[in-house]
Design a protein around this motif. Structure first.
Motif, short mmCIF file in Angstrom:
data_model
loop_
_atom_site.label_atom_id
_atom_site.label_comp_id
_atom_site.label_asym_id
_atom_site.label_seq_id
_atom_site.Cartn_x
_atom_site.Cartn_y
_atom_site.Cartn_z
N ASP A 1 17.19 42.72 15.57
CA ASP A 1 16.33 42.14 16.31
C ASP A 1 14.92 42.66 16.40
O ASP A 1 13.96 41.79 16.14
N ALA A 2 14.66 43.80 16.32
CA ALA A 2 13.59 44.55 16.31
C ALA A 2 13.02 44.27 14.76
O ALA A 2 11.68 44.11 14.96
N GLN B 1 11.58 40.90 14.64
CA GLN B 1 10.46 40.89 15.62
C GLN B 1 8.89 41.42 14.91
O GLN B 1 8.19 40.79 14.64
N VAL B 2 9.35 42.35 14.15
CA VAL B 2 8.20 43.24 13.30
C VAL B 2 7.89 42.28 12.25
O VAL B 2 6.75 42.03 12.05
N THR C 1 20.34 44.93 18.51
CA THR C 1 18.78 45.42 18.69
C THR C 1 18.14 45.88 17.44
O THR C 1 17.05 45.61 17.23
#
Length: 109
Positions: free
Chosen positions: A77-78, A81-82, A74
């Motif tokens: 992944d975060a 995405q940012v 996670t």
């Protein structure tokens, strides 16, 4: 109607045929009923089997999706995405257009 004499053997044969038809009707009706019930029961079992198979496939696909969600990192992944949100598609296309324009200015067709 004319008064004609009919041979008693003929009337007896016709009467016996009619009695046979009337006598066989309940047995034929019950046979038709049993066949209809057997066919309906067969369709019922086919539908139940199909529903169970679809339920098993739905459960397997749900489990697979949950396993993929739990397998994701996670934090990474975060961060990804940012990064994607910060550099949009329009910025990428503008940069590519600038590079292409710079090659064109150097005398390349």
């Amino acid at each position: 109607m004319s008064d004609t004499n009919v041979n008693p053997q003929i009337t007896d044969a016709v009467t016996q045929a009619n009695v046979k038809v009337v006598g066989d009707a309940p047995a034929i009706a019950m046979g038709n009923l049993y066949q209809a019930a057997a066919k309906s029961t067969g369709i019922l079992f086919q539908n139940a089997t199909g529903t169970q198979q679809q339920g098993a496939l739905a459960e397997a696909s749900t489990n697979q999706g949950v396993m993929q969600i739990y397998a994701m990192d996670t934090a990474a992944d975060a961060a990804t995405q940012v990064k994607v949100a910060e550099t949009g598609v329009a910025d990428n296309l503008t940069g590519l257009l600038t590079v292409l324009e710079s090659f064109k200015d150097k005398g390349n067709p």
